[in-house]
Design a protein around this motif. Structure first.
Motif, PDB file in Angstrom:
ATOM      1  N   ASN A 201      -5.105  -7.921  -2.619  1.00 20.25           N
ATOM      2  CA  ASN A 201      -5.205  -6.664  -1.866  1.00 20.25           C
ATOM      3  C   ASN A 201      -5.780  -5.507  -2.689  1.00 20.25           C
ATOM      4  O   ASN A 201      -5.759  -5.525  -3.920  1.00 20.25           O
ATOM      5  CB  ASN A 201      -3.800  -6.303  -1.371  1.00 20.25           C
ATOM      6  CG  ASN A 201      -3.809  -5.309  -0.240  1.00 20.25           C
ATOM      7  OD1 ASN A 201      -4.791  -5.193   0.485  1.00 20.25           O
ATOM      8  ND2 ASN A 201      -2.723  -4.584  -0.093  1.00 20.25           N
TER       9      ASN A 201
ATOM     10  N   ALA B 292      -6.393  -4.604  15.267  1.00 22.62           N
ATOM     11  CA  ALA B 292      -5.459  -3.543  14.859  1.00 22.62           C
ATOM     12  C   ALA B 292      -4.990  -3.719  13.409  1.00 22.62           C
ATOM     13  O   ALA B 292      -3.863  -3.396  13.076  1.00 22.62           O
ATOM     14  CB  ALA B 292      -4.265  -3.482  15.802  1.00 22.62           C
ATOM     15  N   GLY B 293      -5.865  -4.272  12.570  1.00 25.42           N
ATOM     16  CA  GLY B 293      -5.500  -4.438  11.159  1.00 25.42           C
ATOM     17  C   GLY B 293      -4.756  -5.733  10.889  1.00 25.42           C
ATOM     18  O   GLY B 293      -4.441  -6.034   9.740  1.00 25.42           O
ATOM     19  N   TYR B 294      -4.436  -6.487  11.927  1.00 29.25           N
ATOM     20  CA  TYR B 294      -3.768  -7.770  11.728  1.00 29.25           C
ATOM     21  C   TYR B 294      -4.826  -8.869  11.626  1.00 29.25           C
ATOM     22  O   TYR B 294      -5.824  -8.841  12.349  1.00 29.25           O
ATOM     23  CB  TYR B 294      -2.856  -8.109  12.915  1.00 29.25           C
ATOM     24  CG  TYR B 294      -1.749  -7.109  13.163  1.00 29.25           C
ATOM     25  CD1 TYR B 294      -0.688  -6.980  12.283  1.00 29.25           C
ATOM     26  CD2 TYR B 294      -1.760  -6.298  14.295  1.00 29.25           C
ATOM     27  CE1 TYR B 294       0.333  -6.079  12.528  1.00 29.25           C
ATOM     28  CE2 TYR B 294      -0.733  -5.389  14.542  1.00 29.25           C
ATOM     29  CZ  TYR B 294       0.308  -5.276  13.655  1.00 29.25           C
ATOM     30  OH  TYR B 294       1.312  -4.381  13.889  1.00 29.25           O
TER      31      TYR B 294
ATOM     32  N   ARG C 277       9.229   3.691  12.194  1.00 29.22           N
ATOM     33  CA  ARG C 277       8.194   3.019  12.974  1.00 29.22           C
ATOM     34  C   ARG C 277       8.636   3.031  14.429  1.00 29.22           C
ATOM     35  O   ARG C 277       9.657   2.445  14.785  1.00 29.22           O
ATOM     36  CB  ARG C 277       7.974   1.581  12.501  1.00 29.22           C
ATOM     37  CG  ARG C 277       6.759   0.953  13.184  1.00 29.22           C
ATOM     38  CD  ARG C 277       6.411  -0.413  12.618  1.00 29.22           C
ATOM     39  NE  ARG C 277       5.046  -0.790  12.955  1.00 29.22           N
ATOM     40  CZ  ARG C 277       4.715  -1.541  13.997  1.00 29.22           C
ATOM     41  NH1 ARG C 277       5.633  -1.978  14.822  1.00 29.22           N
ATOM     42  NH2 ARG C 277       3.437  -1.845  14.225  1.00 29.22           N
TER      43      ARG C 277
ATOM     44  N   LYS D 274       8.599   2.208  18.454  1.00 29.04           N
ATOM     45  CA  LYS D 274       8.413   0.939  19.177  1.00 29.04           C
ATOM     46  C   LYS D 274       6.951   0.765  19.555  1.00 29.04           C
ATOM     47  O   LYS D 274       6.406  -0.334  19.530  1.00 29.04           O
ATOM     48  CB  LYS D 274       9.291   0.911  20.430  1.00 29.04           C
ATOM     49  CG  LYS D 274      10.750   0.649  20.123  1.00 29.04           C
ATOM     50  CD  LYS D 274      11.328  -0.428  21.036  1.00 29.04           C
ATOM     51  CE  LYS D 274      12.542  -1.098  20.442  1.00 29.04           C
ATOM     52  NZ  LYS D 274      13.670  -0.211  20.207  1.00 29.04           N
ATOM     53  N   LYS D 275       6.324   1.879  19.944  1.00 25.46           N
ATOM     54  CA  LYS D 275       4.896   1.847  20.275  1.00 25.46           C
ATOM     55  C   LYS D 275       4.275   3.059  19.597  1.00 25.46           C
ATOM     56  O   LYS D 275       4.832   4.154  19.673  1.00 25.46           O
ATOM     57  CB  LYS D 275       4.752   1.911  21.807  1.00 25.46           C
ATOM     58  CG  LYS D 275       3.341   2.021  22.310  1.00 25.46           C
ATOM     59  CD  LYS D 275       2.687   0.663  22.424  1.00 25.46           C
ATOM     60  CE  LYS D 275       1.179   0.807  22.638  1.00 25.46           C
ATOM     61  NZ  LYS D 275       0.429  -0.318  22.125  1.00 25.46           N
ATOM     62  N   PHE D 276       3.139   2.873  18.932  1.00 22.84           N
ATOM     63  CA  PHE D 276       2.524   3.991  18.222  1.00 22.84           C
ATOM     64  C   PHE D 276       2.163   5.085  19.229  1.00 22.84           C
ATOM     65  O   PHE D 276       1.406   4.856  20.165  1.00 22.84           O
ATOM     66  CB  PHE D 276       1.271   3.508  17.479  1.00 22.84           C
ATOM     67  CG  PHE D 276       0.601   4.606  16.703  1.00 22.84           C
ATOM     68  CD1 PHE D 276       1.097   5.007  15.469  1.00 22.84           C
ATOM     69  CD2 PHE D 276      -0.526   5.239  17.199  1.00 22.84           C
ATOM     70  CE1 PHE D 276       0.492   6.030  14.752  1.00 22.84           C
ATOM     71  CE2 PHE D 276      -1.148   6.257  16.491  1.00 22.84           C
ATOM     72  CZ  PHE D 276      -0.632   6.649  15.256  1.00 22.84           C
TER      73      PHE D 276
ATOM     74  N   ASP E  75       0.859  -1.193   0.000  1.00 22.12           N
ATOM     75  CA  ASP E  75       0.000   0.000   0.000  1.00 22.12           C
ATOM     76  C   ASP E  75       0.893   1.241   0.000  1.00 22.12           C
ATOM     77  O   ASP E  75       0.451   2.329  -0.333  1.00 22.12           O
ATOM     78  CB  ASP E  75      -0.897   0.061   1.245  1.00 22.12           C
ATOM     79  CG  ASP E  75      -1.884  -1.099   1.342  1.00 22.12           C
ATOM     80  OD1 ASP E  75      -1.840  -1.980   0.476  1.00 22.12           O
ATOM     81  OD2 ASP E  75      -2.684  -1.133   2.295  1.00 22.12           O
TER      82      ASP E  75
ATOM     83  N   ARG F 170      -9.104  -1.482  18.922  1.00 16.91           N
ATOM     84  CA  ARG F 170      -8.452  -2.423  17.994  1.00 16.91           C
ATOM     85  C   ARG F 170      -9.434  -3.262  17.194  1.00 16.91           C
ATOM     86  O   ARG F 170      -9.075  -4.304  16.672  1.00 16.91           O
ATOM     87  CB  ARG F 170      -7.510  -3.334  18.792  1.00 16.91           C
ATOM     88  CG  ARG F 170      -6.429  -2.533  19.446  1.00 16.91           C
ATOM     89  CD  ARG F 170      -5.444  -3.353  20.235  1.00 16.91           C
ATOM     90  NE  ARG F 170      -4.299  -2.496  20.469  1.00 16.91           N
ATOM     91  CZ  ARG F 170      -3.176  -2.535  19.755  1.00 16.91           C
ATOM     92  NH1 ARG F 170      -3.024  -3.429  18.813  1.00 16.91           N
ATOM     93  NH2 ARG F 170      -2.207  -1.690  20.007  1.00 16.91           N
TER      94      ARG F 170
ATOM     95  N   GLY G 278       4.297 -10.397  19.442  1.00 12.81           N
ATOM     96  CA  GLY G 278       3.839  -9.316  20.322  1.00 12.81           C
ATOM     97  C   GLY G 278       2.443  -8.829  19.988  1.00 12.81           C
ATOM     98  O   GLY G 278       1.791  -8.202  20.826  1.00 12.81           O
TER      99      GLY G 278
ATOM    100  N   ARG H  74      -5.116 -10.352  25.085  1.00 14.10           N
ATOM    101  CA  ARG H  74      -5.201  -9.214  26.009  1.00 14.10           C
ATOM    102  C   ARG H  74      -6.036  -9.574  27.229  1.00 14.10           C
ATOM    103  O   ARG H  74      -5.916  -8.975  28.283  1.00 14.10           O
ATOM    104  CB  ARG H  74      -5.790  -7.990  25.298  1.00 14.10           C
ATOM    105  CG  ARG H  74      -4.700  -7.235  24.563  1.00 14.10           C
ATOM    106  CD  ARG H  74      -5.171  -6.162  23.643  1.00 14.10           C
ATOM    107  NE  ARG H  74      -4.099  -5.927  22.692  1.00 14.10           N
ATOM    108  CZ  ARG H  74      -3.151  -4.986  22.846  1.00 14.10           C
ATOM    109  NH1 ARG H  74      -3.191  -4.156  23.846  1.00 14.10           N
ATOM    110  NH2 ARG H  74      -2.189  -4.867  21.955  1.00 14.10           N
TER     111      ARG H  74
ATOM    112  N   TYR I 127      -0.704 -11.877  21.442  1.00 15.05           N
ATOM    113  CA  TYR I 127      -0.958 -12.393  22.795  1.00 15.05           C
ATOM    114  C   TYR I 127      -2.398 -12.043  23.207  1.00 15.05           C
ATOM    115  O   TYR I 127      -2.949 -11.038  22.769  1.00 15.05           O
ATOM    116  CB  TYR I 127       0.068 -11.816  23.794  1.00 15.05           C
ATOM    117  CG  TYR I 127      -0.177 -10.377  24.180  1.00 15.05           C
ATOM    118  CD1 TYR I 127      -0.951 -10.057  25.300  1.00 15.05           C
ATOM    119  CD2 TYR I 127       0.361  -9.326  23.445  1.00 15.05           C
ATOM    120  CE1 TYR I 127      -1.173  -8.738  25.668  1.00 15.05           C
ATOM    121  CE2 TYR I 127       0.137  -8.012  23.788  1.00 15.05           C
ATOM    122  CZ  TYR I 127      -0.631  -7.723  24.902  1.00 15.05           C
ATOM    123  OH  TYR I 127      -0.881  -6.420  25.249  1.00 15.05           O
TER     124      TYR I 127
END
Ligand SMILES: CC(=O)SCCNC(=O)CCNC(=O)[C@H](O)C(C)(C)COP(=O)(O)OP(=O)(O)OC[C@H]1O[C@@H](n2cnc3c(N)ncnc32)[C@H](O)[C@@H]1OP(=O)(O)O
Length: 537
Positions: A341, A441-443, A262, A264-266, A246, A473, A507, A512, A510
């Motif tokens: 896609n 989250a898009g995954y 990117r 580590k955490k948004f 994309d 998410r 990561g 939540r 997992y």
């Protein structure tokens, strides 16, 4: 180039695919723009905030060097190169060099744990891998499980301990001249792993044509690209189809620079500041990222966005309105998946955006609502979202998995696994998954893999994993756990189970939420009824 405002129906009617006989993603993205003019290709913002710019000319030399390095290792056309790196120049260089050398690249998410890494390396039969020190530490633990892997390159300072070949040193020794492999559009280029309800992840094998297949949607959403000042960024990692196809490759193909960073955490504040500081004009922000921005309520006066693509999860009307108000740009939703896609999209220059609908099929893609046999259902009725075979953006097959490939199709259509409906005016509405795959989250996350992983925890007797609604998410992963006799559920054990998944799978996979229960709802044949678990919330 698409006109400023045209009738959607006319665009669909006029559309013709132009697929050349020979095509290579690497040469099309890099060499085609390396004209000695010093045009920027990659703007890399390091963790410290420092900016390093790579021009197309430099990228050509660097990809040539790495293609030579790979050839010197004995890698031949069709061999697999795994890339286990975050958003970084070496990531782009490795993929593009692999394409130029006629190899097949295998992107791997840096958050993968040991089992996820081992499975993908073994399944793809990767002969070489490029990673960083963090990735090397993971690899050290599983290297004995992947005997096909003969060459490992590590980026960053040379450790000199013989565990891996220094990427920088190998590059310095190699020639910067290389004759690219003469590939056709259907020759294998990349394997991107994706998950289903059960079993192991499957590698979607794509040909070089995948890039051409993405272009109609990129043009539809980022209308007019390349425009002066265009600069494209996404916080999504370059390990998935979203970050790679994309953003990274079509943008370079169009001669437009990509911002690489990117966190580590948004971090919503940091993301806004990054876009403003570097004058990002085009962006792919998944709905989860948009919700995190809304939640943090950050404003930034310096934004200069002109086009925004979003997708991977449902956007919704309110979030679309927020984007317009806060980011000053229209939220253009897309729909697609790893196998096929960017086939649906929206842009109000071509038709009014209908809040809640995904949009309409992008010109060039034939998307229909079909039944399980691949037969179209009447307008307005729910069915499978299907894409007609022969689409350039469609995978060639699942890697080494003819049974899964056959299962993915019905009649003339690839079945996406998503259910939807199409209204009288042609808008497509997403309804739900047709299986138990979790969208978080898009995954796309397979519950079966997580269950298998949790079952290997010594305290666990049985487990059922489902997605539960989550305000940020889309879905959050929840595990219902039955413990072995004598084991007691506690917060500490829940945290241990979460960590068990984080370190083995990933990561982002997992649970939540972990709930302990005495029994799971089962069918008469002993299958866990995930539907019932979802109802429990
Ligand atoms: C169909 C299409 O074309 S597009 C769809 C393709 N999908 C995608 O590309 C995925 C899109 N999603 C994302 O990129 C992200 O989820 C974002 C940007 C929306 C949000 O990112 P984040 O919240 O930072 O984390 P992300 O979801 O990636 O990671 C999950 C977990 O891993 C953790 N994590 C992330 N990076 C690291 C790291 N380097 N080290 C350790 N932990 C990490 C996160 O902290 C998070 O855990 P937490 O929420 O408990 O803190």
């Amino acid at each position: 180039m698409l006109p400023e405002a045209a009738r959607y129906d006319d665009l669909v009617r006029a559309f013709r695919w132009r697929i050349p006989e020979r095509f290579n993603i690497g040469t099309a993205c890099v060499d085609a723009h390396a004209d000695g003019s010093g045009k920027p290709a990659l703007l890399f913002v390091e963790e410290s905030g420092a900016l390093v710019t790579y021009t197309f000319d430099e990228l050509k030399r660097l990809t040539n060097r790495f293609a030579n390095v790979l050839a010197a290792c004995g890698l031949e056309r069709g061999d697999r190169l795994a890339v286990f790196l975050p958003q970084a120049p070496e990531t782009a260089i490795a993929h593009l060099a692999a394409f130029k050398a006629g190899l097949v690249s295998v992107p791997l998410f840096t958050l993968f744990g040991d089992e996820a890494l081992s499975f993908r390396l073994a399944n793809s039969g990767a002969k070489a891998l490029v990673t960083d020190l963090a990735g090397l530490a993971k690899l050290d633990r599983i290297r004995h499980e992947v005997p096909d892997l003969t060459h490992v390159f590590v980026t960053g300072p040379d450790q000199g301990d013989g565990r891996a070949i220094s990427f920088d040193a190998a590059m310095a020794r190699a020639s910067d001249a290389f004759t690219p492999s003469d590939t056709g559009p259907d020759d294998p280029a990349i394997i991107i792993f994706t998950s289903g309800t059960t079993g192991n992840p499957k590698g979607a094998l794509h040909g070089h044509r995948i890039l051409l297949g993405h272009l109609p949607c990129i043009e539809f959403i980022h209308q007019g690209m390349p425009q002066p000042g265009d600069l494209h960024w996404t916080p999504a990692d370059w390990a998935w189809i979203g970050g790679l196809f994309d953003v990274l490759f079509p943008t370079l193909y169009l001669g437009v620079p990509v911002l690489a960073h990117r966190a580590k955490k948004f971090d919503p504040d940091a993301a806004m500041a990054l876009m403003a500081t570097h004058k990002v004009r085009n962006v792919f922000l998944p709905p989860t990222a948009l919700k995190l921005l809304r939640q943090a309520d950050v404003r930034h006066p310096g934004l200069v966005l002109r086009s925004l693509l979003t997708g991977g999860e449902t956007l919704g009307a309110e979030l679309g309105a927020f984007v317009q108000e806060r980011l000053g740009v229209e939220a253009r939703e897309i729909y697609g998946q790893t196998e096929c896609n960017l086939v649906v999209g929206s842009n109000s220059n071509f038709f009014a955006i209908r809040p809640g609908a995904m949009g309409k099929p992008i010109p060039g893609h034939d998307v229909r609502i079909v039944d399980e046999d691949g037969v179209e259902v009447p307008t307005g009725e729910q069915g499978h979202i299907g894409v007609r075979r022969g689409d350039p953006v469609m995978m060639l097959e699942y890697w080494n998995n003819p049974a899964a490939t056959a299962d993915k199709y019905a009649g003339d259509f690839l079945l996406t696994g998503d259910l939807g409906r199409q209204d009288e005016e042609g808008y497509l509405w997403y309804m739900s998954r047709s299986d138990d795959v979790i969208t978080s989250a898009g995954y796309r996350i397979g519950p079966g893999e997580i269950e298998d992983c949790i079952l290997r925890h010594p305290a666990v007797a049985m487990v059922g994993v489902v997605g539960v609604p989550d305000p940020v998410r889309t879905e959050a992963i929840k595990a219902w756990v039955v413990l072995k006799p004598g084991q007691l559920g506690s917060d500490a054990l829940a945290a241990e189970i979460q960590d068990h998944v984080r370190t083995r799978l990933s990561g982002h996979e997992y649970p939540r939420y972990v709930s302990f229960t005495d029994a799971l709802p089962m069918t008469a044949t002993g299958k866990i009824l995930r539907r019932e678990l979802r109802r429990l919330g």
